[in-house]
Design an enzyme around this catalytic site. Structure first.
Site, mmCIF file in Angstrom:
data_model
loop_
_atom_site.group_PDB
_atom_site.id
_atom_site.type_symbol
_atom_site.label_atom_id
_atom_site.label_comp_id
_atom_site.label_asym_id
_atom_site.label_seq_id
_atom_site.Cartn_x
_atom_site.Cartn_y
_atom_site.Cartn_z
ATOM 1 N N HIS A 260 72.684 72.277 49.070
ATOM 2 C CA HIS A 260 72.995 71.893 47.554
ATOM 3 C C HIS A 260 74.361 72.649 47.341
ATOM 4 O O HIS A 260 74.970 73.677 48.712
ATOM 5 C CB HIS A 260 72.420 73.315 47.359
ATOM 6 N N ASP B 201 75.635 72.611 38.476
ATOM 7 C CA ASP B 201 76.441 72.209 39.525
ATOM 8 C C ASP B 201 78.024 71.237 39.894
ATOM 9 O O ASP B 201 78.889 72.270 40.723
ATOM 10 C CB ASP B 201 75.561 71.797 40.542
ATOM 11 N N TRP C 49 76.261 75.433 32.356
ATOM 12 C CA TRP C 49 76.675 73.681 32.309
ATOM 13 C C TRP C 49 77.785 73.233 31.291
ATOM 14 O O TRP C 49 77.223 72.301 31.970
ATOM 15 C CB TRP C 49 74.953 74.212 32.576
ATOM 16 N N GLU D 175 71.083 75.961 49.345
ATOM 17 C CA GLU D 175 71.069 77.010 47.556
ATOM 18 C C GLU D 175 70.731 78.081 47.005
ATOM 19 O O GLU D 175 71.949 78.473 46.735
ATOM 20 C CB GLU D 175 69.966 76.098 47.251
ATOM 21 N N ARG E 93 63.559 67.388 47.673
ATOM 22 C CA ARG E 93 62.160 67.566 46.905
ATOM 23 C C ARG E 93 62.666 66.772 45.474
ATOM 24 O O ARG E 93 63.346 65.819 45.202
ATOM 25 C CB ARG E 93 62.740 69.384 46.707
ATOM 26 N N ASP E 94 60.874 67.552 44.991
ATOM 27 C CA ASP E 94 60.980 66.448 43.497
ATOM 28 C C ASP E 94 62.085 66.781 42.520
ATOM 29 O O ASP E 94 61.540 67.625 41.574
ATOM 30 C CB ASP E 94 59.881 66.324 43.725
ATOM 31 N N GLU E 95 63.685 66.107 43.398
ATOM 32 C CA GLU E 95 64.321 66.748 42.004
ATOM 33 C C GLU E 95 65.782 65.836 41.670
ATOM 34 O O GLU E 95 65.112 64.887 41.044
ATOM 35 C CB GLU E 95 64.526 68.348 42.571
ATOM 36 N N ASP F 125 72.022 67.970 42.508
ATOM 37 C CA ASP F 125 71.561 69.560 43.030
ATOM 38 C C ASP F 125 71.383 69.119 43.857
ATOM 39 O O ASP F 125 71.494 70.432 45.253
ATOM 40 C CB ASP F 125 70.765 70.316 41.976
#
Length: 859
Positions: A762, A471, A528, A741, A462-464, A458
């Site tokens: 994104h 997506d 999704w 995003e 960042r922390d992801e 995605d």
């Protein structure tokens, strides 16, 4: 003139067919010929050892044709070449030989086991990665040497001081308990007669590193950091010698100079702890520790299908600013994914740190959007003199970087941003006369590059950085035009199936990690979960491979059957947790699921569309009973959708852009009168909003197509070209170099959106690029793999020209239109082996064959 095989033949979807997992790899080729030449047959020669076998086949096929010879054995290499014959008798010369080699096809051929340092570690602490090494002897008559390598964690290997391969972060991220990739390396040229040394760098990577939001989780797959390596040396007499990772074969371990390495937090390297010469023969490792073995079922070791992550570009800063306190602020002019390479003259015991961010606020790095990702690299210099350093096992998403502690004068030559992503082949281009639209397309391209890092993520900063299924489901058509991502996404879809729950639920992201109260437990969700059906279909449509449909069939069927159960006899999916039209710009920052369009309308629309595509999947695979069953179900869902959500005047219960876009684009309104009224209302809504976008993840890929389909192409262009927030070109006007995003990740006043999730990289909202490719440039598949092409551009007065190129499986497709005074000139090229249906404004559909075509029309 006779035809010519125009490019090297290929095997399956490999760019580098070394160590493949197929014993009978399918073969493809491209040819160039006179426009009236049509292939009627082909010959394939297979050379194995000294034997050459020729196979003559009567067929017009040239994409993924069956391997004609006996199956390849493990480790076997074969050469293949092709020549083709036309219906007119003209035959090509033989193509050049192309080589394919299998890997280890059977689990019992693995003698290597995972090995790690034998010291005790705190499983919850951030750990210093070890180095592993061994020495081995080689005779002088080496014919070939192959290293089969993987790890619990990520690895890099050196032999005799030379790096093996150019890949990073291998073996990548898969559902490790089910599938752990290994890579195959040709190391023949770096094996020396006599004593050799092999050294291995290890780091946490995804295996035991911190993953996920809310502080993340460690040790998701295990606590060990292990190398799995099998070096096989073949000699001229046919004998083979194996040097394998095992605790009783001379391997030693030591702490290395990498103090900490994290995908989120960065890497810290201490030159003072380096071991000079440790990957060279004769190094004294007597004070190093032993190793221990760990568990790995060899049946889970699978050859890599797609290309690895590599450096694909280097960028120098466009601006260097020295702050009064000595900090150095760098602007690379492009939001990218990778890491910095530093080079200069250092001072002993100096520490240099590098922080990264996508945006500035008040002239400083703005790191709040990174959340808990520190995104900081540190090097401690050991001595005075020149140095060159780049982190090994981390990557960052950034446009800006801040260097602290630089010991001497600094200029732009001291730093290089190295761009990393999965090394796919670029296939598609687009351009037009509007520089802002061209920049938008570049932004889509860069967001794909930054988020195709082993899995489709995605966001990269960042922390992801997770493999969100929704997506990629909406973006896969765009991705499949820009790059040949067939192998990478096909591999990832295997992990989707592996993570799918027994009831058919598809996780929100794959591989799965714990996600806190919103995402745990795993629940079914439209858009999704539909990745299980729609993304295999996209790969089939764009690359012409039925195998991906076959492999994912059970997964896709389980998802459809789950939606059917949840919807009940009424065929409306109107219960349960849904994200709906996620990140509709009308939703408040703190509740991005609160879209204008009813979330259950979105869910039912996707239920109908996926069921229809699954029926078509079954038909392609010859599963007639399923094809009929699910076609009937899709028809029932469409009727239920119309009855529930479409009013008698063509209006919809959710009077919003996404509602109309999905209903039109998914063929949910079968009455042509109501369909046109719905299209008219969608156009009215866009005009009423002053051409500002009002769609999120679900509606954005559909809205311009829905307008085009119902005769409102100029409204689609107006939507595309709007520059006020929210719009695609608003982001360009704000200086974006990737897709955001949120439509307003940066607000008109220059401040960053206060939402907790505000990424500047994104790709999902960049799915509009597929419309640019198909409806503006005019290149779309009518038959799988572009065997038949639809050339249907929609010229506009807003552009003086638009053009696209696509390297399809059959060859390069080109389409261009250009406005010149009171006329339009169309130029398009159709590759050999294909035909095209051409639909130009104001003209009837007509067919053309291979070759270059020019048409001039009056305005």
């Amino acid at each position: 003139m006779p035809p010519v095989i125009s490019r090297p033949i290929t095997f399956e979807h490999y760019r580098e067919p070394l160590g493949i997992g197929e014993s009978s790899p399918r073969i493809s080729w491209q040819s160039e010929a006179e426009p009236d030449w049509v292939q009627s047959g082909y010959e394939i020669e297979i050379r194995r050892s000294s034997q050459v076998d020729r196979f003559v086949i009567t067929s017009s096929d040239q994409i993924l044709v069956p391997w004609p010879a006996e199956d390849l054995r493990s480790r076997e290499s074969a050469d293949a070449r092709v020549r083709v014959t036309g219906t007119n008798g003209l035959r090509s010369e033989w193509s050049d030989w192309a080589t394919v080699e299998t890997g280890l096809l059977n689990a019992d051929e693995w003698v290597a086991v995972p090995i790690s340092a034998d010291w005790e570690e705190d499983p919850e602490a951030e750990k210093q990665p070890p180095l592993l090494r061994t020495e081995f002897a080689a005779r002088p008559d080496v014919v070939s040497a192959r290293l089969y390598a993987s790890a619990h964690g990520v690895y890099e290997v050196e032999i005799n001081g030379q790096r093996v391969g150019t890949d990073i972060l291998s073996p990548g991220w898969t559902v490790y308990g089910e599938r752990l990739r290994y890579y195959t390396y040709d190391v023949t040229e770096i094996i020396n007669e006599g004593t050799n040394a092999m050294g291995v760098w290890l780091a946490d990577g995804w295996y035991r590193g911190r993953l996920g939001f809310h502080g993340g989780y460690r040790n998701l797959y295990g606590t060990d950091l292990s190398f799995i390596g099998q070096l096989e040396i073949t000699y001229s007499n046919g004998s083979r010698e194996t040097i394998a990772s095992s605790p009783d074969s001379g391997w030693r371990a030591s702490k290395g100079p990498i103090i900490m390495s994290s995908l989120y937090d960065g890497e810290e390297h201490d030159q003072r702890q380096e071991h000079a010469g440790w990957t060279m023969p004769g190094f004294d490792d007597s004070d190093w520790s032993g190793v221990v073995s760990n568990l790995r079922d060899p049946h889970t070791l699978v050859p890599a299908e797609g290309p690895p992550v590599r450096c694909t570009e280097e960028i120098t800063p466009v601006r260097v600013e020295r702050k009064p306190d000595g900090r150095i602020l760098l602007d690379f002019g492009q939001n990218l994914v990778g890491r910095l390479q530093l080079a200069g003259n250092g001072t002993a015991n100096t520490s240099i740190s590098v922080r990264h961010a996508e945006v500035l606020q008040d002239g400083e790095l703005y790191t709040r959007p990174l959340r808990d990702a520190r995104s900081t690299d540190i090097i401690h210099l050991a001595s005075d003199g020149s140095f060159r350093w780049e982190p090994r096992f981390t990557i960052h998403g950034f446009r800006y970087a801040e260097i602290s502690g630089w010991p001497n004068d600094f200029n732009a030559e001291n730093v290089t941003a190295r761009v990393y992503h999965t090394d796919m082949q670029r296939t598609g281009t687009f351009e037009c006369s509007d520089p802002a639209v061209n920049r938008l397309h570049e932004n889509v391209l860069w967001s794909m590059r930054g988020n195709f890092v082993d899995i489709p993520t995605d966001c990269p900063q960042r922390d992801e950085r997770l493999g969100w299924t929704g997506d990629i489901q909406v973006f896969a058509p765009t991705a499949s035009y820009l790059y040949d991502c067939s192998a990478m996404l096909s591999s990832w879809l295997k992990d989707v199936a592996a993570e799918q729950l027994p009831d058919g639920t598809v996780p929100w992201y794959v591989p799965v990690i714990p996600g806190g109260p919103m995402w745990t437990p795993i629940r079914p969700g439209a858009v999704w979960g539909d990745v299980a059906v729609l993304t295999p279909w996209t790969l089939y449509e764009r690359f012409g491979d039925t195998a991906v449909l076959e492999r994912q069939y059970s997964s896709a069927k389980a998802w459809i059957d789950l939606m059917d159960r949840l919807s009940g006899p009424g065929h409306l999916w109107n219960t349960g947790f849904q994200l709906g039209d996620w990140l509709d710009p009308n939703a408040p920052p703190e509740d991005p699921a609160a879209a204008l369009t009813d979330k259950y309308l979105v869910a039912t629309a996707y239920f109908a569309w996926s069921t229809q595509k699954f029926s078509e999947t079954a038909h392609v695979l010859g599963k007639a009973e399923d094809a009929q069953k699910y076609a009937s179900l899709a028809a029932d869902i469409r009727r239920a959708f119309t009855a529930e959500y479409v009013l008698d005047d063509g209006m919809m219960v959710s009077d919003a852009q996404t509602a109309y876009a999905l209903a039109i684009n998914f063929d949910l309104i079968e009455d042509s009168r109501l369909l046109q009224m719905a299209g008219d209302r969608l156009s009215e809504l866009v005009s009423k909003a002053e051409n500002r976008i009002s769609t999120g993840f679900a509606g954005t890929p559909a809205v311009t197509d829905a307008l085009t389909k119902t005769g409102h192409v100029e409204t689609a262009y107006a939507l595309l070209l709007e520059k006020e927030c929210p719009s695609w070109l608003y982001t360009v006007e704000q200086g974006a170099t990737t897709i955001w995003e949120r439509w307003d990740s940066q607000r008109p006043d220059g401040t960053v959106n206060p939402g907790g999730m505000t990424s500047f990289n994104h790709y999902a909202l960049g799915a509009v690029a597929d419309w640019l490719h198909r409806s503006v440039a005019g290149i779309a598949p009518l038959e799988p793999g572009y065997k038949k092409i639809l050339i249907a551009p929609h010229p506009t007065e807003a552009f003086s020209y638009a053009a696209g190129t696509l390297m399809s499986p059959y060859g390069e497709i080109q389409s261009r239109w250009e406005r010149d005074g009171q006329s339009l000139t169309y130029t398009f090229t159709v590759p050999n082996g294909t035909t095209a249906s051409v639909l130009l404004p104001g003209q009837d559909l007509f067919e053309v064959g291979a070759g270059e075509h020019h048409i001039r029309t009056d305005l």
